[in-house]
Design an enzyme around this catalytic site. Structure first.
Site, PDB file in Angstrom:
ATOM      1  N   GLU A 124      -6.760   4.052  14.835  1.00  0.00           N
ATOM      2  CA  GLU A 124      -7.820   4.847  14.207  1.00  0.00           C
ATOM      3  C   GLU A 124      -9.184   4.229  14.470  1.00  0.00           C
ATOM      4  OE1 GLU A 124      -9.401   6.297   9.815  1.00  0.00           O
ATOM      5  OE2 GLU A 124      -7.422   5.376   9.993  1.00  0.00           O
ATOM      6  N   LYS A 255       9.229   1.407  -2.206  1.00  0.00           N
ATOM      7  CA  LYS A 255       8.585   2.256  -1.195  1.00  0.00           C
ATOM      8  C   LYS A 255       8.128   3.605  -1.747  1.00  0.00           C
ATOM      9  CE  LYS A 255      10.798   0.119   2.819  1.00  0.00           C
ATOM     10  NZ  LYS A 255      11.556  -0.936   2.134  1.00  0.00           N
ATOM     11  N   ASP A 329       6.630  -5.024   6.158  1.00  0.00           N
ATOM     12  CA  ASP A 329       7.331  -3.740   6.116  1.00  0.00           C
ATOM     13  C   ASP A 329       6.294  -2.638   5.903  1.00  0.00           C
ATOM     14  OD1 ASP A 329       8.850  -1.490   5.555  1.00  0.00           O
ATOM     15  OD2 ASP A 329      10.321  -2.565   4.350  1.00  0.00           O
ATOM     16  N   HIS A 419     -18.079   8.248  11.962  1.00  0.00           N
ATOM     17  CA  HIS A 419     -16.863   8.675  12.657  1.00  0.00           C
ATOM     18  C   HIS A 419     -17.192   9.456  13.928  1.00  0.00           C
ATOM     19  CE1 HIS A 419     -14.833   7.493   8.947  1.00  0.00           C
ATOM     20  NE2 HIS A 419     -13.722   7.548   9.615  1.00  0.00           N
TER      21      HIS A 419
END
Length: 426
Positions: A124, A255, A329, A419
Site C-alpha cells: 500500500e 482472531k 501471525d 494518496h
C-alpha cells in the site's frame, strides 16, 4: 418511485442481461459431472524436490503454471526450502512483499528503550511515508513513552452437561482441582504458565477461560497444546462427566474482534503516549492543535455511532505491515487492531496516546525464524529470547505514529492529496 435500493435494482438488471434463469439454476445446483482433478499433496517435509513435484502436478492441469513457477519458486527459495518446513504445507514458493523502514523512532519504554528502525512489509503506497512522518514528529518531541501493562493469551474450552446441576457440580470440582489442572497444562511447555481459569456458566454449558503467559513467543500453539492436556485431565479425573467438550468454544476471541478482548485483553496490553509541542505540530502536520482536536472529537463520535470496538484511526495498517515483516501471525491483526486513541490539549500542546489490549507478537517461534522475517527482527534489534515485551512496546509506539500522521492529514485536508501524490501519480 421504487423504495428498493437502486444498487439492488441495478444488480438484478445486470444478472437478467447476463444469464437466463435456466443458466442460473444450472450453475447453482452444485452438481458438476466432470471428474475432479486429483488433490495436490506434497510430502510433509518441505524440500526443493517436494516443490518440484507439486509444480509438476500443477502444470498438468494449469498451462499458465509454467509462466509463474519461476517467479514463485525462484532458485533461492528452492535452496532454502527446508527452512520453511515448520511454517507451511504444500509449499510451492514464496511471495515477495516490498519492505520499507520507519525511523529511527525514539522510544522511552520500560522494555523498549532507544532509537529503533522499524521494518514494514506492505503493497500500500503512502503507508510507510505516513508512519515515518508520525515517527519523526514523535521523536523530535523527545520520544514515545511506552509500557506493556499486562499479558495473557487465552484459550476457552467448552463443556456441555446433562443439566444445570451437573454444570454447577463440575464448576465446584474445577475450583478444588485447579492446581492439578495447572500442573497438567504446564507439563506440556517449558515457558508457558497458566495464570488463571475464569469460568463462565450458561445453564448446562460451562466455558473455562484459560489465561496463559507465553514467555517470548506469541504462544497460540503453546496454549492450544497446554489446554488440550488440561481438558484430558478433566476427562480422566472429573467425576461429573460432560456429554461432550471442545478445546476452543469460540469464547476466547481468537482472531476475532470482541468486547472480551477490548476489556480484558487476549495478548500483551500496551499503552504508548507522547506530548507534541504546538510548534512541531504546525511544522510537520500543517495544522493547528485546535483543528487537530476538532477532527479527533468528530472522529470519536463517528467511532461511537458506527459501533467501533474502541476508537482509533487505522491501527490495522501498521499492524499488518509489521506482522508480515517480522513473522507474526497476520490473522491476529483482526483482534490486535482494537483499542483507544486519546487526544487532549496540554497547556497548548498536543497529548496523544494509544492503548491496545491485544498485541499478539513474539520474538521467538512461529514465523520469526524464517530468513526474511528473522532479518527484519535483527534490523529492529529484537530477535530472540527476552525481547517480546520490548517488541510489544515498539508495536504500540508504531501505532501511535500512524495515528499522529493520519489524524494530522485528515485535519489539515491533506489526506486525499497525499494518496494522490504517493499512490496514483508516482
Amino acid at each position: 418511485m421504487s423504495i428498493i435500493s437502486h444498487s439492488i435494482v441495478q444488480r438484478l438488471a445486470h444478472l437478467r442481461a447476463t444469464f437466463t434463469e435456466q443458466q442460473v439454476r444450472s450453475r447453482l445446483d452444485g452438481r458438476v459431472e466432470e471428474p475432479l482433478s486429483r488433490a495436490l499433496r506434497s510430502a510433509r517435509r518441505v524440500s526443493a524436490a517436494s516443490i518440484g513435484r507439486l509444480w509438476e502436478a500443477i502444470r498438468a492441469t494449469r498451462p499458465e503454471a509454467a509462466e509463474v513457477e519461476g517467479v514463485l519458486a525462484d532458485g533461492e527459495t528452492r535452496e532454502t526450502a527446508e527452512r520453511y518446513a515448520a511454517n507451511i504445507e504444500n509449499m510451492i514458493g514464496a511471495v515477495k512483499v516490498p519492505v520499507g523502514v520507519v525511523g529511527p523512532v525514539r522510544i522511552n519504554g520500560l522494555n523498549a528503550n532507544g532509537d529503533f528502525i522499524v521494518p514494514l512489509a506492505t503493497t500500500e503506497a503512502a503507508l510507510v511515508a505516513s508512519y515515518a512522518r508520525g515517527a519523526e514528529l514523535a521523536s523530535r518531541a523527545g520520544g514515545i513513552a511506552a509500557v506493556m501493562l499486562t499479558e495473557g493469551v487465552l484459550r476457552s474450552p467448552g463443556f456441555k452437561f446433562a443439566n444445570v446441576l451437573d454444570a454447577g457440580l463440575f464448576l465446584e470440582w474445577v475450583v478444588h482441582a485447579s492446581e492439578d489442572l495447572r500442573a497438567a497444562a504446564e507439563a506440556t511447555t517449558r515457558y508457558g504458565r497458566l495464570v488463571s481459569i475464569e469460568p463462565l456458566m450458561d445453564n448446562e454449558i460451562v466455558f473455562l477461560l484459560c489465561r496463559y503467559t507465553t514467555g517470548d513467543a506469541s504462544g497460540q500453539n503453546m496454549v492450544t497444546i497446554a489446554t488440550e492436556a488440561l481438558c484430558r485431565h478433566i476427562e480422566t479425573h472429573c467425576p461429573i462427566r460432560p456429554l461432550h467438550w471442545f478445546i476452543e468454544a469460540n469464547y476466547s476471541g481468537d482472531k476475532k474482534s470482541t468486547y472480551l478482548g477490548l476489556t480484558s485483553g487476549r495478548g500483551r496490553k500496551v499503552t504508548a503516549s507522547v506530548t507534541l509541542p504546538r510548534a512541531l505540530v504546525e511544522k510537520y502536520l500543517h495544522v493547528s492543535v485546535e483543528r487537530f482536536l476538532d477532527y479527533a472529537q468528530m472522529a470519536n463520535l463517528g467511532a461511537m455511532l458506527s459501533g467501533q470496538l474502541g476508537a482509533q484511526g487505522h491501527y490495522a495498517n501498521g499492524l499488518a505491515a509489521f506482522y508480515i515483516a517480522t513473522g507474526q501471525d497476520a490473522a491476529c491483526v483482526s483482534e490486535s487492531a482494537i483499542g483507544f486513541t486519546r487526544v487532549e490539549s496540554r497547556n497548548g500542546d498536543l497529548f496523544i496516546s494509544v492503548t491496545l489490549p491485544n498485541i499478539l507478537v513474539g520474538s521467538v517461534g512461529g514465523g520469526t525464524g524464517l530468513p526474511s522475517q528473522a532479518a527484519a527482527l535483527r534490523l529492529l534489534g529484537l530477535q530472540g529470547p527476552g525481547k517480546a515485551a520490548a517488541l510489544a512496546e515498539v508495536v504500540a509506539s508504531l501505532c501511535l505514529c500512524g495515528e499522529i500522521s493520519i489524524i494530522g492529514a485528515l485535519a489539515a485536508g491533506e489526506f486525499a492529496s497525499a494518496h494522490r501524490k504517493l499512490a496514483r501519480e508516482r
